[in-house]
Design an enzyme around this catalytic site. Structure first.
Site, PDB file in Angstrom:
ATOM      1  N   HIS A 269       0.986  -1.231  -0.031  1.00 20.95           N
ATOM      2  CA  HIS A 269       0.093  -0.089  -0.016  1.00 20.95           C
ATOM      3  C   HIS A 269       0.951   1.257  -0.137  1.00 20.95           C
ATOM      4  O   HIS A 269       0.835   2.161  -0.853  1.00 20.95           O
ATOM      5  CB  HIS A 269      -1.077  -0.277   1.253  1.00 20.95           C
ATOM      6  CG  HIS A 269      -1.790   1.072   1.466  1.00 20.95           C
ATOM      7  ND1 HIS A 269      -3.119   1.017   0.962  1.00 20.95           N
ATOM      8  CD2 HIS A 269      -1.842   2.495   1.760  1.00 20.95           C
ATOM      9  CE1 HIS A 269      -3.639   2.100   1.148  1.00 20.95           C
ATOM     10  NE2 HIS A 269      -2.880   3.152   1.625  1.00 20.95           N
ATOM     11  N   GLU A 270       1.822   1.489   0.932  1.00 23.22           N
ATOM     12  CA  GLU A 270       2.636   2.353   0.917  1.00 23.22           C
ATOM     13  C   GLU A 270       3.535   2.657  -0.043  1.00 23.22           C
ATOM     14  O   GLU A 270       3.823   3.826  -0.667  1.00 23.22           O
ATOM     15  CB  GLU A 270       3.517   2.678   2.369  1.00 23.22           C
ATOM     16  CG  GLU A 270       2.600   2.575   3.654  1.00 23.22           C
ATOM     17  CD  GLU A 270       1.642   3.795   3.794  1.00 23.22           C
ATOM     18  OE1 GLU A 270       1.800   4.632   3.066  1.00 23.22           O
ATOM     19  OE2 GLU A 270       0.606   3.287   4.271  1.00 23.22           O
ATOM     20  N   HIS A 273       1.811   4.279  -2.983  1.00 26.09           N
ATOM     21  CA  HIS A 273       1.794   5.781  -2.396  1.00 26.09           C
ATOM     22  C   HIS A 273       3.186   6.379  -3.326  1.00 26.09           C
ATOM     23  O   HIS A 273       3.271   7.319  -4.073  1.00 26.09           O
ATOM     24  CB  HIS A 273       1.753   6.195  -1.350  1.00 26.09           C
ATOM     25  CG  HIS A 273       0.128   5.987  -0.666  1.00 26.09           C
ATOM     26  ND1 HIS A 273      -0.755   6.948  -1.292  1.00 26.09           N
ATOM     27  CD2 HIS A 273      -0.272   5.443   0.334  1.00 26.09           C
ATOM     28  CE1 HIS A 273      -1.930   6.621  -0.718  1.00 26.09           C
ATOM     29  NE2 HIS A 273      -1.696   5.875   0.423  1.00 26.09           N
ATOM     30  N   GLU A 299      -4.933   7.605  -3.239  1.00 30.33           N
ATOM     31  CA  GLU A 299      -5.320   6.390  -2.571  1.00 30.33           C
ATOM     32  C   GLU A 299      -5.809   5.337  -3.612  1.00 30.33           C
ATOM     33  O   GLU A 299      -5.589   4.222  -3.587  1.00 30.33           O
ATOM     34  CB  GLU A 299      -6.626   6.764  -1.876  1.00 30.33           C
ATOM     35  CG  GLU A 299      -6.736   5.674  -0.713  1.00 30.33           C
ATOM     36  CD  GLU A 299      -5.810   5.479   0.248  1.00 30.33           C
ATOM     37  OE1 GLU A 299      -5.069   6.458   0.707  1.00 30.33           O
ATOM     38  OE2 GLU A 299      -6.118   4.259   1.029  1.00 30.33           O
TER      39      GLU A 299
HETATM   40 ZN    ZN Z   1      -3.300   5.260   1.712  1.00 34.01          ZN
END
Ligand code: ZN
Length: 506
Positions: A269-270, A273, A299
């Site tokens: 997830h990170e 980003h 997101e």
């Molecule tokens: Zn996030």
């Protein structure tokens, strides 16, 4: 020397760039202190660090609202309308300047002090299941949020200015039209799945030594494209991504020995980003355009890599052999297909951050609707737990036994304004499917590569159509340009129906 009355536009532009770079650099110093606070700093440093960060925050605010910056932007008014990178820069800088100038310094200080106190109150109220103690604090937060919105008089809904801060150009009306369509289709899909038997998951709670988890996760995100020569990964209690400059975009993670999915998926997830930030055009670095364009679009990238890629069959076909090699004992009786099924379990859940792809947006839309009602005064804070539980029952078929796992579970309403942040989480999922579909449609080989577990071309499409532009386009324009259509929930629903229809034999 007498200053000439007329300065050529190019001089003003380069002065503006210098000014903006210094503001960005000051903000990066603030970010660096925050990174250190969350990853390295001993407890004893807390008081001094709070003071240092407040000082830098004050300096940044002074520079962001200075007369000099206002004059520079004023002299560049004609550039604003240009359909060029300079035009976009002046538009964005003007927008930021106007927003910052509208907020009186006293109000900003009052809000900051209140939210800091609210956070401390929440850290006590949550474990003690004590909503009553925090209700008056939350009432004040709602009042301050309404006052904040009041500084922006051009609004159709009191939440519009709060949303505009994080998802520029979007409004309650535009978001509700997408969310209401989604909810109508999502609730029946979730209910159909809840009636079915879930897959086997027992092996996920066996022992997965943490150093080995970190090594495996590192290998995964490197393969997805995270550039370690311009980043690093450290441990923190709450994972996050942080940008100091184009050449230094870091992420953090954490791990539990008896659940390797927590660390793996928060790391992907990170890294999602970070992939966005690492691929923004170098020319935009040091300007307000050198960041992702909105919370929702950001997101969309973390969720695309985490879910669309990381929870796919292709991903596990490719990475399971390495995963099994890393944890031979825990996975001796498991194969890639069992892993794929286990990590895609759908269930009636209480906690948003642990929710699966099907129910996650129901959690988010619940919060979005309730915060709108709090802001309009339709819902009183004292009635919030009851309203929360009623909506949990109607949408997710489960009622929390305590407020700890109900209305107190998320930090957001207790550490910042009420309104403005939750919509981004659901928008991200919706956008991720729209971007992904557009990428697959752009060439036949992308789909074939993805099915083989090769995500290079997919990343290339994202760099070309989303990442490189940074903040140059507002979300609506970016989506339209990249996908040829306005934001719609249809691709996301089709994706869920296909994937989970097959998994749950619907
Ligand atoms: Zn996030």
């Amino acid at each position: 020397m007498i200053r000439p009355m007329f300065r050529p536009m190019t001089d003003s532009l380069s002065e503006l760039r210098d000014e903006l770079r210094e503001i960005e650099d000051l903000s990066s110093i603030d970010q660096l202190m925050e990174w250190d606070q969350q990853t390295q700093m001993p407890e004893g440093g807390a008081v001094a660090r709070g003071r240092q960060m407040a000082l830098i925050g004050k300096l940044v605010h002074q520079r962001r609202t200075s007369t000099r910056l206002g004059d520079l932007l004023g002299s560049l008014r004609s550039v604003q309308d240009e359909d060029s990178a300079d035009g976009a820069l002046v538009r964005r800088a003007t927008r930021d300047f106007m927003r910052a100038r509208r907020l009186p310094t006293d109000f900003v200080t009052e809000l900051k002090e209140h939210t800091a106190a609210s956070y401390v109150a929440w850290t006590k109220a949550k474990p003690n299941n004590d909503f009553a103690s925090i209700a008056p604090v939350l009432e004040k937060t709602v009042e301050l949020s309404r006052r904040l919105a009041g500084f922006f008089p051009d609004q159709d809904h009191v939440a519009d200015p709060l949303i505009d801060e994080h998802d520029p150009g979007m409004t309650v009306a535009s978001i509700q039209s997408v969310f209401s369509g989604l909810r109508k289709e999502l609730v029946p899909l979730a209910n159909a799945i809840f009636d079915k038997q879930g897959p086997r998951r027992d092996f996920l709670s066996r022992s997965f030594p943490i150093p080995k988890q970190y090594a495996f996760n590192r290998e995964v995100i490197e393969a997805l494209g995270y550039d370690f020569s311009r980043g690093r990964i450290d441990e923190a209690a709450h994972p996050f991504m942080i940008r100091f400059a184009a050449g230094d975009i870091r992420i953090t993670t954490r791990a539990q020995e008896h659940d390797p999915t927590d660390s793996l998926y928060s790391t992907i997830h990170e890294a999602g980003h970070a992939l966005y930030e690492q691929n923004i055009a170098a020319a935009l670095d040091g300007t307000p355009l050198g960041h992702g364009t909105s919370t929702g679009v950001h997101e969309s990238q973390s969720r695309l890599w985490e879910n669309r890629v990381g929870r796919s069959r292709a991903f596990w076909d490719r990475f399971f052999p390495r995963f099994q090699e890393t944890f031979p004992e825990a996975l001796k009786d498991v194969d890639a297909e069992a892993m794929y099924r286990a990590i895609n379990t759908v269930e009636r859940s209480l906690i948003r951050v642990d929710a699966d792809e099907v129910t996650y947006n129901l959690h988010v839309m619940l919060r979005f609707d309730l915060e709108l009602q709090l802001l309009t005064g339709e819902l009183k804070v004292r009635d919030l737990p009851e309203a929360w539980n009623a909506r949990m029952k109607s949408d997710l078929g489960v009622v929390p036994e305590t407020d700890t796992v109900g209305v107190l579970q998320d930090i957001h309403w207790y550490c910042t304004t009420v309104g403005g942040t939750f919509q981004g989480y659901a928008l991200g999922n919706i956008m991720s499917a729209q971007f992904y579909d557009a990428a697959l449609k752009s060439s036949e080989t992308i789909e074939r590569d993805v099915a083989r577990g090769d995500f290079t071309q997919l990343r290339g499409w994202l760099v070309e159509n989303v990442y490189q532009h940074g903040g140059r386009y507002l979300p609506d324009a970016l989506i339209q340009n990249a996908t040829g259509a306005p934001l719609t929930h249809a691709p996301f629903m089709r994706y869920l129906e296909t994937k989970f229809g097959e998994l749950y034999d619907l």
